[in-house]
Design a protein around this motif. Structure first.
Motif, PDB file in Angstrom:
ATOM      1  N   ILE B 162       0.857  -1.193   0.000  1.00  0.00           N
ATOM      2  CA  ILE B 162       0.000   0.000   0.000  1.00  0.00           C
ATOM      3  C   ILE B 162       0.886   1.233   0.000  1.00  0.00           C
ATOM      4  CG2 ILE B 162      -1.729   1.316   1.268  1.00  0.00           C
ATOM      5  CD1 ILE B 162      -2.815  -1.269   2.355  1.00  0.00           C
ATOM      6  N   ASN B 163       0.674   2.084  -0.981  1.00  0.00           N
ATOM      7  CA  ASN B 163       1.563   3.219  -1.192  1.00  0.00           C
ATOM      8  C   ASN B 163       1.047   4.436  -0.431  1.00  0.00           C
ATOM      9  OD1 ASN B 163       3.170   5.226  -2.166  1.00  0.00           O
ATOM     10  ND2 ASN B 163       2.619   4.968  -4.305  1.00  0.00           N
ATOM     11  N   MET B 164       1.701   4.770   0.651  1.00  0.00           N
ATOM     12  CA  MET B 164       1.293   5.954   1.419  1.00  0.00           C
ATOM     13  C   MET B 164       2.295   7.084   1.225  1.00  0.00           C
ATOM     14  SD  MET B 164      -1.501   4.989   2.829  1.00  0.00           S
ATOM     15  CE  MET B 164      -1.813   6.462   3.764  1.00  0.00           C
ATOM     16  N   GLY B 165       3.101   6.988   0.190  1.00  0.00           N
ATOM     17  CA  GLY B 165       4.160   7.974   0.059  1.00  0.00           C
ATOM     18  C   GLY B 165       4.118   8.828  -1.190  1.00  0.00           C
ATOM     19  N   SER B 166       3.519   8.328  -2.285  1.00  0.00           N
ATOM     20  CA  SER B 166       3.540   9.108  -3.525  1.00  0.00           C
ATOM     21  C   SER B 166       2.628  10.313  -3.427  1.00  0.00           C
ATOM     22  CB  SER B 166       3.098   8.233  -4.695  1.00  0.00           C
ATOM     23  OG  SER B 166       4.042   7.237  -4.927  1.00  0.00           O
ATOM     24  N   TYR B 167       3.002  11.363  -4.185  1.00  0.00           N
ATOM     25  CA  TYR B 167       2.168  12.577  -4.197  1.00  0.00           C
ATOM     26  C   TYR B 167       1.012  12.410  -5.179  1.00  0.00           C
ATOM     27  CZ  TYR B 167       6.675  14.392  -2.625  1.00  0.00           C
ATOM     28  OH  TYR B 167       7.855  14.602  -1.996  1.00  0.00           O
ATOM     29  N   ASN B 168       0.409  11.255  -5.142  1.00  0.00           N
ATOM     30  CA  ASN B 168      -0.611  10.921  -6.134  1.00  0.00           C
ATOM     31  C   ASN B 168      -1.972  11.336  -5.580  1.00  0.00           C
ATOM     32  OD1 ASN B 168      -2.024   9.615  -8.150  1.00  0.00           O
ATOM     33  ND2 ASN B 168      -1.759   7.587  -7.253  1.00  0.00           N
ATOM     34  N   TYR B 169      -2.121  12.655  -5.296  1.00  0.00           N
ATOM     35  CA  TYR B 169      -3.274  13.088  -4.510  1.00  0.00           C
ATOM     36  C   TYR B 169      -4.617  12.701  -5.128  1.00  0.00           C
ATOM     37  CZ  TYR B 169       0.216  15.781  -2.073  1.00  0.00           C
ATOM     38  OH  TYR B 169       1.322  16.142  -1.367  1.00  0.00           O
ATOM     39  N   LEU B 170      -4.739  12.884  -6.441  1.00  0.00           N
ATOM     40  CA  LEU B 170      -6.034  12.600  -7.051  1.00  0.00           C
ATOM     41  C   LEU B 170      -6.054  11.236  -7.728  1.00  0.00           C
ATOM     42  CD1 LEU B 170      -6.958  16.116  -8.415  1.00  0.00           C
ATOM     43  CD2 LEU B 170      -7.763  14.997  -6.367  1.00  0.00           C
ATOM     44  N   GLY B 171      -5.022  10.460  -7.544  1.00  0.00           N
ATOM     45  CA  GLY B 171      -5.019   9.109  -8.103  1.00  0.00           C
ATOM     46  C   GLY B 171      -4.886   9.063  -9.609  1.00  0.00           C
ATOM     47  N   PHE B 172      -4.237  10.053 -10.213  1.00  0.00           N
ATOM     48  CA  PHE B 172      -4.085  10.027 -11.674  1.00  0.00           C
ATOM     49  C   PHE B 172      -2.831   9.273 -12.117  1.00  0.00           C
ATOM     50  CE2 PHE B 172      -7.105  13.637 -11.695  1.00  0.00           C
ATOM     51  CZ  PHE B 172      -8.002  13.105 -12.603  1.00  0.00           C
ATOM     52  N   ALA B 173      -2.075   8.748 -11.175  1.00  0.00           N
ATOM     53  CA  ALA B 173      -0.932   7.923 -11.561  1.00  0.00           C
ATOM     54  C   ALA B 173      -1.455   6.539 -11.911  1.00  0.00           C
ATOM     55  CB  ALA B 173       0.070   7.854 -10.419  1.00  0.00           C
ATOM     56  N   GLN B 174      -1.801   6.365 -13.173  1.00  0.00           N
ATOM     57  CA  GLN B 174      -2.421   5.109 -13.614  1.00  0.00           C
ATOM     58  C   GLN B 174      -1.781   4.673 -14.920  1.00  0.00           C
ATOM     59  OE1 GLN B 174      -6.287   6.938 -13.687  1.00  0.00           O
ATOM     60  NE2 GLN B 174      -7.097   5.448 -12.232  1.00  0.00           N
ATOM     61  N   ASN B 175      -1.810   3.366 -15.163  1.00  0.00           N
ATOM     62  CA  ASN B 175      -1.358   2.900 -16.473  1.00  0.00           C
ATOM     63  C   ASN B 175      -2.528   2.447 -17.339  1.00  0.00           C
ATOM     64  OD1 ASN B 175      -1.939   0.723 -14.961  1.00  0.00           O
ATOM     65  ND2 ASN B 175       0.052  -0.292 -15.197  1.00  0.00           N
ATOM     66  N   THR B 176      -3.729   2.581 -16.803  1.00  0.00           N
ATOM     67  CA  THR B 176      -4.918   2.294 -17.606  1.00  0.00           C
ATOM     68  C   THR B 176      -5.862   3.482 -17.470  1.00  0.00           C
ATOM     69  OG1 THR B 176      -5.893   1.211 -15.694  1.00  0.00           O
ATOM     70  CG2 THR B 176      -4.843  -0.226 -17.319  1.00  0.00           C
ATOM     71  N   GLY B 177      -6.943   3.460 -18.200  1.00  0.00           N
ATOM     72  CA  GLY B 177      -7.921   4.535 -18.091  1.00  0.00           C
ATOM     73  C   GLY B 177      -7.746   5.572 -19.181  1.00  0.00           C
ATOM     74  N   PHE B 178      -8.634   6.572 -19.163  1.00  0.00           N
ATOM     75  CA  PHE B 178      -8.691   7.499 -20.302  1.00  0.00           C
ATOM     76  C   PHE B 178      -7.440   8.368 -20.432  1.00  0.00           C
ATOM     77  CE2 PHE B 178     -10.607   9.435 -16.647  1.00  0.00           C
ATOM     78  CZ  PHE B 178     -10.163  10.743 -16.677  1.00  0.00           C
ATOM     79  N   CYS B 179      -6.820   8.726 -19.274  1.00  0.00           N
ATOM     80  CA  CYS B 179      -5.610   9.562 -19.346  1.00  0.00           C
ATOM     81  C   CYS B 179      -4.482   8.806 -20.048  1.00  0.00           C
ATOM     82  CB  CYS B 179      -5.153   9.956 -17.945  1.00  0.00           C
ATOM     83  SG  CYS B 179      -6.203  11.153 -17.146  1.00  0.00           S
ATOM     84  N   ALA B 180      -4.286   7.558 -19.613  1.00  0.00           N
ATOM     85  CA  ALA B 180      -3.209   6.744 -20.192  1.00  0.00           C
ATOM     86  C   ALA B 180      -3.481   6.480 -21.675  1.00  0.00           C
ATOM     87  CB  ALA B 180      -3.088   5.436 -19.415  1.00  0.00           C
ATOM     88  N   ASP B 181      -4.742   6.244 -22.012  1.00  0.00           N
ATOM     89  CA  ASP B 181      -5.076   6.004 -23.422  1.00  0.00           C
ATOM     90  C   ASP B 181      -4.765   7.228 -24.276  1.00  0.00           C
ATOM     91  OD1 ASP B 181      -5.910   3.554 -22.666  1.00  0.00           O
ATOM     92  OD2 ASP B 181      -8.055   4.035 -22.645  1.00  0.00           O
ATOM     93  N   ALA B 182      -5.172   8.384 -23.755  1.00  0.00           N
ATOM     94  CA  ALA B 182      -4.926   9.622 -24.509  1.00  0.00           C
ATOM     95  C   ALA B 182      -3.432   9.857 -24.675  1.00  0.00           C
ATOM     96  CB  ALA B 182      -5.576  10.795 -23.781  1.00  0.00           C
ATOM     97  N   SER B 183      -2.661   9.575 -23.612  1.00  0.00           N
ATOM     98  CA  SER B 183      -1.208   9.759 -23.708  1.00  0.00           C
ATOM     99  C   SER B 183      -0.608   8.804 -24.721  1.00  0.00           C
ATOM    100  CB  SER B 183      -0.557   9.527 -22.350  1.00  0.00           C
ATOM    101  OG  SER B 183      -1.018  10.458 -21.432  1.00  0.00           O
ATOM    102  N   ALA B 184      -1.106   7.564 -24.720  1.00  0.00           N
ATOM    103  CA  ALA B 184      -0.589   6.573 -25.674  1.00  0.00           C
ATOM    104  C   ALA B 184      -0.884   7.023 -27.100  1.00  0.00           C
ATOM    105  CB  ALA B 184      -1.215   5.216 -25.390  1.00  0.00           C
ATOM    106  N   LYS B 185      -2.072   7.569 -27.287  1.00  0.00           N
ATOM    107  CA  LYS B 185      -2.448   8.059 -28.615  1.00  0.00           C
ATOM    108  C   LYS B 185      -1.521   9.203 -29.030  1.00  0.00           C
ATOM    109  CE  LYS B 185      -6.588   9.514 -30.931  1.00  0.00           C
ATOM    110  NZ  LYS B 185      -7.134  10.779 -30.516  1.00  0.00           N
ATOM    111  N   SER B 186      -1.277  10.071 -28.069  1.00  0.00           N
ATOM    112  CA  SER B 186      -0.403  11.208 -28.332  1.00  0.00           C
ATOM    113  C   SER B 186       1.006  10.738 -28.668  1.00  0.00           C
ATOM    114  CB  SER B 186      -0.399  12.101 -27.095  1.00  0.00           C
ATOM    115  OG  SER B 186       0.534  13.100 -27.234  1.00  0.00           O
TER     116      SER B 186
END
Lengths: 80, 553
Positions: B162-186
């Motif tokens: 369980i990661n209690m240390g990253s500054y991942n406040y809103l949980g956008f550090a993901q390798n799946t989902g719409f953000c990652a897809d858009a980045s892959a497309k880019s």
């Protein structure tokens, strides 16, 4: 059961000792130096207090009784 | 004359948790009215309760901590002695024999701390992670057979920590989902590297899009983005101020701000952390005295503060800072590295949190590294300011432009927070983070740990104090499958070592509960529950008697 409880408690106490004195992060040989030094100091303190405190207490008692006690009423009356 | 107390508006104080038989106000003031003054209404500047407390270090703990450092220092000297006399093998870099009388390359004593104290608990840092740094991470297991001088991998992976240390406040550090897809497309469309600066061939449509989006997100006229958050601070402050200017900097400002301030060549004066009396005194002195010796007026006065202080978890008293800045006509540089996305009802940082006008802050700086799960930094402000920086800032002229997959990640996540993707997902994450933060902080305080900072700040420092406990806490937590960040000197004052948790919106209640259970257990094992519920609000820390008057305008 009770013995185990005491053993747990002792090991917990030792762990606290390690943490507070920072022996926790020392290497084993450093730890043994530290423990030896600490034990020596404590032993010397205890030994010297065993030797010297009774003597000092006796001397102190004698000294104070020389000032406050040991005077008879007659001498006080003579002084005044 | 209304005084700006530390306590906050009293309407928020009805909640009185009872623990260990001590009844306690939520803002940290003791119930016996000792600090009743703190509940004075803050001259109407604050629209919400401002509960910030720093519990005093218990005297015994402070003494034992110094004793621990003393013992470690003595052993450090012993080891250094053995190393110089070649009794033990020396692992550190030393001067070559041929260069004996040269200016030394390796300062002997400066590294004393690293060599003799940090090295003993070095296994708690730089642990290699081999998964996406989301709410759970996989850590590569390693071991050492020479007391942390070298590490070897065992080949095993510790899964699901369980990661209690990253500054991942809103949980956008993901390798799946719409953000990652858009980045892959880019990535498919533009590739990874730009191979040029913004002023040359590296200025892409996506960069322009991002800057407009950031400006809209912040509510400012214009914004500019950079590829590195640290460089945003350290390279832009020199562009803004120079010789003959004055920088008023909070004592706990981040290293990047300190570096920027030093590079600028301006005079730097430090005020006490979040202490408005201290700041006002410096401002007043600066205006009355002017520059040293010549007594010419300062060209510019720049107040540099952070939104959330990353080591203390405190939130800047922005309404008061803005009032002061207006009263004394100074400029304000606000570093929102941790607060952007993580604070405020709409996730727009500390300005949103206090319900203020972003135009009152002259320079809004922040990073994309944390809440947005990406990389880089931005500066927002008036159009004139941004045009000036575009021409003068080193990180605009010399740094390569941001990689477009990185840019795309920011655009997607920012649009999500703003609700422009047509969902309420971002808003939910912001609310989830606020809820998680309050829950986590409340539970830790109830357990009796000393927790620093503001009750709304997702950065949660838990005080450890003793040097051996830094190492023990990190190791015991990893043993229990929780990844934490432990911090000691020089990042904190020498006796105030701490563990720093960063709450994320991605943490589920089960994860937080699991983490709290383990923290509780380790807290009992290591005797970390120092709190005696005796809080000292920040303004009560001793400082001279200057009063703070409300502004006329």
């Amino acid at each position: 059961m009770d013995v185990k409880h005491i053993k747990d408690y002792l090991s917990w106490l030792y762990y606290q000792y390690l943490l507070i004195t920072c022996s926790y992060v020392l290497e084993p040989w450093e730890q043994s130096i530290f423990n030896t030094l600490l034990l020596t100091i404590i032993a010397m303190v205890i030994y010297s207090s065993y030797i010297f405190i009774p003597i000092h207490v006796r001397l102190a008692v004698e000294f104070f009784s020389g000032i406050f006690g040991g005077q008879h009423e007659s001498t006080v009356a003579l002084m005044s | 004359m209304p005084r700006f107390g530390a306590g906050g508006i009293s309407s928020g104080l009805n909640h009185k948790p009872v623990m260990n038989g001590v009844q306690r106000w939520e803002n940290g003031a003791l119930k016996n009215g000792m600090m009743s003054e703190e509940k004075v209404h803050n001259g109407g500047l604050y629209k919400r309760p401002f509960n910030e407390a720093f519990e005093e270090t218990p005297m015994l703990v402070a003494v034992l901590t110094y004793m621990g450092y003393g013992i470690l220092t003595l052993f450090g000297y012993l080891r250094d002695f053995l190393r110089t006399w070649k009794i033990e093998k020396c692992h550190i870099a030393t001067e070559r024999v041929e260069q004996k009388d040269f200016v030394p390359l390796y300062q002997d004593f400066e590294n004393f701390y690293t060599r003799n104290l940090y090295m003993r608990i070095r296994d708690n840092w730089n642990r290699p992670v081999c998964s996406v740094p989301g709410e759970r991470i996989d850590v590569m297991e390693r071991f050492t057979d020479d007391y942390n001088w070298t590490f070897k991998f065992t080949g095993r992976v510790i899964k699901g920590v369980i990661n209690m240390g990253s500054y991942n406040y809103l949980g956008f550090a993901q390798n799946t989902g719409f953000c990652a897809d858009a980045s892959a497309k880019s990535l498919n469309q533009y590739g990874a590297g730009m191979c040029s600066t913004r002023q040359e061939i590296g200025n892409m449509e996506k960069h322009e899009e991002l800057e407009h989006l950031v400006a809209r997100f912040l509510g400012v006229e214009a914004a500019m983005t950079y590829g590195m958050g640290f460089a945003t601070n350290s390279m832009n402050i020199p562009a803004l101020v120079g010789k003959g200017c004055l920088i008023l900097s909070d004592e706990l400002n981040h290293s990047s701000l300190v570096l920027g301030a030093r590079l600028s060549g301006a005079t730097i004066r430090i005020f006490k952390h979040n202490n408005m009396q201290s700041l006002e005194k410096l401002l007043r002195d600066a205006i009355v005295q002017g520059q040293p010796r010549t007594h010419r007026p300062w060209k510019k006065i720049l107040i540099v503060v952070e939104g959330i202080y990353s080591m203390e978890g405190s939130i800047v008293r922005l309404p008061e800072v803005i009032a002061l800045k207006k009263k004394y006509k100074a400029y304000l540089y606000l570093d929102e590295a941790h607060s952007i996305g993580a604070l405020g009802p709409n996730g727009r940082g500390v300005v949103d949190y206090f319900g203020l006008d972003p135009r009152d802050v002259d320079i809004m700086m922040g990073t994309f590294t944390k809440s947005f799960g990406s990389a880089g930094g931005y500066i927002g402000g008036s159009k004139v300011l941004i045009e000036y920086l575009r021409a003068h800032s080193h990180s605009a002229a010399y740094a390569t432009s941001m990689s477009l997959p990185v840019v795309q990640q920011i655009i997607s996540s920012m649009k999500c927070i703003m609700g422009e993707d047509g969902t309420t997902l971002g808003q939910k994450r912001v609310e989830q983070l606020a809820e998680n933060t309050r829950y986590f902080r409340r539970r830790l305080t109830e357990m009796g740990f000393i927790i620093y900072g503001n009750s709304d700040s997702p950065v949660v420092p838990l005080m450890l104090y003793m040097p051996a406990k830094i190492g023990a806490f990190g190791r015991e937590m990893l043993k229990r499958n929780i990844g934490v960040v432990v911090v000691g000197f020089p990042a904190t004052p020498i006796i105030e070592s701490r563990a720093r948790f960063c709450v994320s919106a991605a943490h589920t209640k089960e994860m937080l509960d699991a983490a709290l259970r383990e923290i509780n257990e380790v807290g009992d094992l290591l005797q970390l529950k120092y709190s005696r519920h005796h809080f000292v609000p920040l303004l009560d820390r001793p400082f001279d008697e200057t009063t703070y008057e409300e502004t006329e305008d």
